[in-house]
Design an enzyme around this catalytic site. Structure first.
Site, mmCIF file in Angstrom:
data_model
loop_
_atom_site.group_PDB
_atom_site.id
_atom_site.type_symbol
_atom_site.label_atom_id
_atom_site.label_comp_id
_atom_site.label_asym_id
_atom_site.label_seq_id
_atom_site.Cartn_x
_atom_site.Cartn_y
_atom_site.Cartn_z
ATOM 1 N N ARG A 13 101.963 2.613 69.693
ATOM 2 C CA ARG A 13 101.974 1.316 69.928
ATOM 3 C C ARG A 13 101.054 0.680 68.880
ATOM 4 O O ARG A 13 100.945 0.857 68.576
ATOM 5 C CB ARG A 13 101.047 1.265 71.291
ATOM 6 C CG ARG A 13 99.458 0.968 71.229
ATOM 7 C CD ARG A 13 98.672 1.077 72.486
ATOM 8 N NE ARG A 13 97.025 1.974 72.279
ATOM 9 C CZ ARG A 13 96.533 3.044 71.999
ATOM 10 N NH1 ARG A 13 97.540 4.118 71.988
ATOM 11 N NH2 ARG A 13 95.190 3.299 71.654
ATOM 12 N N ARG A 66 84.513 -6.133 68.321
ATOM 13 C CA ARG A 66 84.963 -6.360 70.238
ATOM 14 C C ARG A 66 84.034 -7.388 70.838
ATOM 15 O O ARG A 66 83.095 -6.352 71.036
ATOM 16 C CB ARG A 66 85.601 -5.322 71.065
ATOM 17 C CG ARG A 66 86.555 -4.479 70.156
ATOM 18 C CD ARG A 66 87.159 -3.606 70.095
ATOM 19 N NE ARG A 66 88.290 -2.367 69.892
ATOM 20 C CZ ARG A 66 88.756 -1.813 70.847
ATOM 21 N NH1 ARG A 66 88.669 -1.176 71.901
ATOM 22 N NH2 ARG A 66 90.150 -0.740 69.760
ATOM 23 N N GLU A 74 96.046 8.794 63.308
ATOM 24 C CA GLU A 74 94.645 8.368 64.025
ATOM 25 C C GLU A 74 94.704 9.979 62.703
ATOM 26 O O GLU A 74 95.100 10.562 63.103
ATOM 27 C CB GLU A 74 94.304 8.570 64.852
ATOM 28 C CG GLU A 74 93.842 8.113 66.353
ATOM 29 C CD GLU A 74 93.566 8.223 67.825
ATOM 30 O OE1 GLU A 74 93.044 7.062 67.833
ATOM 31 O OE2 GLU A 74 92.887 8.933 67.573
ATOM 32 N N ASN A 107 99.613 6.905 68.002
ATOM 33 C CA ASN A 107 99.073 6.028 69.015
ATOM 34 C C ASN A 107 100.510 5.149 68.763
ATOM 35 O O ASN A 107 100.458 4.151 67.453
ATOM 36 C CB ASN A 107 98.012 5.122 68.194
ATOM 37 C CG ASN A 107 96.813 5.616 69.085
ATOM 38 O OD1 ASN A 107 96.512 6.856 70.246
ATOM 39 N ND2 ASN A 107 95.938 5.390 68.553
ATOM 40 N N GLY A 136 92.139 9.158 74.204
ATOM 41 C CA GLY A 136 90.841 8.367 74.399
ATOM 42 C C GLY A 136 89.956 9.181 75.155
ATOM 43 O O GLY A 136 88.919 9.476 75.778
ATOM 44 N N LYS A 162 90.437 23.624 65.585
ATOM 45 C CA LYS A 162 88.709 24.193 64.702
ATOM 46 C C LYS A 162 87.633 22.679 65.376
ATOM 47 O O LYS A 162 88.442 21.645 65.040
ATOM 48 C CB LYS A 162 89.012 24.233 62.861
ATOM 49 C CG LYS A 162 87.348 24.575 62.668
ATOM 50 C CD LYS A 162 86.918 25.622 62.565
ATOM 51 C CE LYS A 162 85.621 25.372 61.740
ATOM 52 N NZ LYS A 162 84.601 26.757 62.091
ATOM 53 N N GLU A 197 96.184 12.453 66.252
ATOM 54 C CA GLU A 197 96.815 12.609 67.300
ATOM 55 C C GLU A 197 97.955 10.847 66.990
ATOM 56 O O GLU A 197 97.337 10.388 65.611
ATOM 57 C CB GLU A 197 97.133 11.930 69.101
ATOM 58 C CG GLU A 197 95.802 10.763 68.623
ATOM 59 C CD GLU A 197 94.751 11.143 70.027
ATOM 60 O OE1 GLU A 197 95.136 9.992 71.162
ATOM 61 O OE2 GLU A 197 93.923 11.926 70.077
HETATM 62 C C1 MV4 Z 1 88.288 15.828 67.675
HETATM 63 C C2 MV4 Z 1 86.352 16.281 66.878
HETATM 64 C C3 MV4 Z 1 86.593 17.030 66.412
HETATM 65 N N1 MV4 Z 1 87.098 18.326 66.043
HETATM 66 N N2 MV4 Z 1 88.594 17.246 66.910
HETATM 67 C C4 MV4 Z 1 88.148 12.204 70.253
HETATM 68 C C5 MV4 Z 1 89.410 11.227 71.087
HETATM 69 C C6 MV4 Z 1 90.654 12.134 70.899
HETATM 70 N N3 MV4 Z 1 91.290 10.864 70.026
HETATM 71 C C7 MV4 Z 1 89.725 13.365 69.385
HETATM 72 N N4 MV4 Z 1 88.743 13.516 69.618
HETATM 73 C C8 MV4 Z 1 88.060 14.124 68.379
HETATM 74 N N5 MV4 Z 1 89.197 15.392 68.539
HETATM 75 C C9 MV4 Z 1 88.287 18.267 66.440
HETATM 76 N N6 MV4 Z 1 89.069 19.008 65.755
HETATM 77 C C10 MV4 Z 1 85.978 15.043 67.824
HETATM 78 C C11 MV4 Z 1 86.433 14.111 68.198
HETATM 79 C C12 MV4 Z 1 85.651 12.987 68.914
HETATM 80 C C13 MV4 Z 1 86.125 11.341 68.256
HETATM 81 C C14 MV4 Z 1 87.197 11.081 67.773
HETATM 82 C C15 MV4 Z 1 87.417 10.037 67.293
HETATM 83 C C16 MV4 Z 1 86.211 9.153 67.756
HETATM 84 C C17 MV4 Z 1 85.201 9.384 67.676
HETATM 85 C C18 MV4 Z 1 85.055 10.449 68.552
HETATM 86 C C19 MV4 Z 1 83.906 10.955 69.046
HETATM 87 C C20 MV4 Z 1 83.548 12.284 70.034
HETATM 88 C C21 MV4 Z 1 84.704 12.855 69.481
#
Ligand code: MV4
Length: 451
Positions: free
Chosen positions: A292, A338, A275, A290, A164, A201, A288
């Site tokens: 659930r 939501r 995801e 999830n 999260g 990255k 990642e």
């Molecule tokens: C990232 C990313 C950009 N590049 N990984 C945020 C929550 C976690 N699930 C992973 N996240 C992110 N990982 C890389 N390599 C940007 C995010 C991210 C994000 C991802 C999904 C939904 C909303 C987000 C908001 C900010 C950053």
């Protein structure tokens, strides 16, 4: 099939699970905290057992109290819903030790896919695309600097046990990376009890596209296609939809197959979501898994006709997945809003309290998943989401029109809700065009003076 199931959750998802159990002919036992004692959904359970006071750690997060209730009520299984204990491998293990089926993955499967470093290892082995980055966790600063030099800046530091958006740090150069590695490790150790961090990255402009998957105890895995959850604020999803607007179907088909292959490779039984981030060229990178049932599962149910919660219960009881991959077809478009008890014009300030007015929308293609009604008091103790409006129509344009129509019918007072924000979004030309990125909503709120 189970004779009796305990629901270790509250609110709309407790009701959603009860509905699935009822249709399966399974008796329900719902646990509740004193903050939820008057909640109307508890009357729909065959039995309701108080497990403690309002604070989650003394009730919905208290394993000993939930197991006591399960023993008292003599249940065969526990459904954890989402949040609370749903992704705790230790809870899944306690259930097994007590000979109560955990409706979700085994502690082993949770260990494989719930940990981000481990999940990336499995993903690579299953040829699922991931971001370039460190091989597993990084121990030393120099190791991180070496990897970053190879993949190029910006890079992102993530905690293996994070989630999260917690425990992430973006680094644009070597100096910030050097300054942040040990901080991130210490923070992760304190926050998650696991100091492992990794780097990859960092992608600036991305959409959040996730794939719903089901695995069973017979080695089968199917996917139920994708959802786009890019409309989010502070890592809280606000609107989800399926299918993902504008995504090339050949491409997404491959990604969905990848996701199913991944959970199969981990011997995963239950519902899961894989995801991904999608870049502007529609390249996918797994983030990642999830482990659930998720809040936004209804949009997938609406476009596939598969009851994901029923499937999760059937799978736990040992039945095979009821659908074959070739029979899972996408039909139409679904959008979920939501509905939160918050004032989006006041920085999303929570708005708990008594609901006097509740006129919920209805009609063709309109689904409300909620435990709220007139006379229900929203307790201040928990997440502010009081329900979900899910609208289905044959295509996206009509789904937006239907969502707008339903939101206009929807009247709640005197508490504030996010209904007005959703109405704004249904009129927003960028949303209507489709394909906004994960930073869009925060930018739009700021521009409107709501940030
Ligand atoms: C990232 C990313 C950009 N590049 N990984 C945020 C929550 C976690 N699930 C992973 N996240 C992110 N990982 C890389 N390599 C940007 C995010 C991210 C994000 C991802 C999904 C939904 C909303 C987000 C908001 C900010 C950053």
């Amino acid at each position: 099939m189970f004779r009796r199931v305990l629901i270790a959750n509250r609110g709309e998802i407790a009701l959603r699970i009860m509905r699935a159990c009822r249709e399966l002919g399974v008796e329900t036992v719902c646990v509740y905290s004193t903050a939820d004692r008057d909640a109307p959904y508890l009357k729909l359970a065959d039995r309701a057992i108080c497990i403690g006071p309002g604070p989650s750690k003394d009730s919905y997060l208290n394993i000993a109290r939930i197991i006591s209730a399960a023993e008292l009520a003599d249940v065969d299984a526990i459904h954890p819903g989402y949040g609370f204990l749903s992704e705790r491998a230790d809870f899944s293990e306690v259930c097994r030790d007590c000979k109560i089926e955990f409706i979700g993955p085994s502690p082993e499967a949770m260990g494989k896919l719930g940990d981000k470093v481990e999940a990336k290892r499995y993903a690579k082995a299953a040829k699922v695309p991931v971001f370039p980055g460190s091989e597993g966790a990084v121990e030393e600063v120099d190791e991180a600097v070496e990897v970053a030099a190879e993949i190029g800046y910006p890079v992102i530091i993530k905690a293996a046990a994070g989630g999260g958006g917690r425990g992430m740090r973006i680094c644009h150069n070597e100096a910030t990376l050097r300054a942040n590695i040990s901080k991130a490790q210490q923070e992760a150790a304190a926050a998650f009890g696991n100091g492992a961090v990794f780097i990859e990255k960092f992608l600036e402009h991305a959409r959040h596209v996730e794939v719903q998957v089901l695995g069973d105890k017979h080695g089968n895995a199917v996917h139920l296609w994708e959802r786009d959850c890019s409309m989010q604020r502070r890592h809280q999803k606000v609107i989800e939809e399926a299918p993902g607007p504008g995504i090339e179907r050949k491409k997404i088909e491959e990604v969905c197959k990848n996701a199913a292959r991944l959970i199969k490779s981990a011997d995963y039984a239950g519902a899961a979501t894989v995801e991904f981030l999608m870049d502007e060229k529609q390249n996918f990178y797994m983030l990642e898994v999830n482990t659930r049932v998720q809040v936004e599962h209804p949009v997938t149910e609406m476009i596939t006709g598969v009851d994901i919660v029923k499937e999760s219960i059937r799978i736990a009881s040992g039945e095979p997945i009821s659908v074959k991959q070739k029979d899972v077809k996408v039909n139409g478009h679904a959008i979920e809003c939501r509905i939160c008890a918050e004032d989006h014009t006041k920085d999303f300030m929570p708005s708990a309290g008594m609901i006097d007015t509740w006129r919920a929308p209805g009609g063709l293609g309109v689904r409300m998943d909620t435990h709220a009604s007139a006379g229900y008091r929203v307790p201040p103790n928990y997440d502010s989401m009081i329900g979900k409006l899910i609208c289905w129509a044959p295509d996206r344009e009509q789904a937006i029109a239907r969502t707008e129509r339903a939101l206009r019918e929807f009247e709640v007072g005197p508490i504030k809700t996010t209904i007005p924000l959703h109405l704004e979004m249904m009129h927003n030309s960028d949303f209507r065009r489709g394909g906004v990125d994960i930073h869009y909503l925060e930018r739009a709120l700021k521009a409107a003076g709501h940030g």
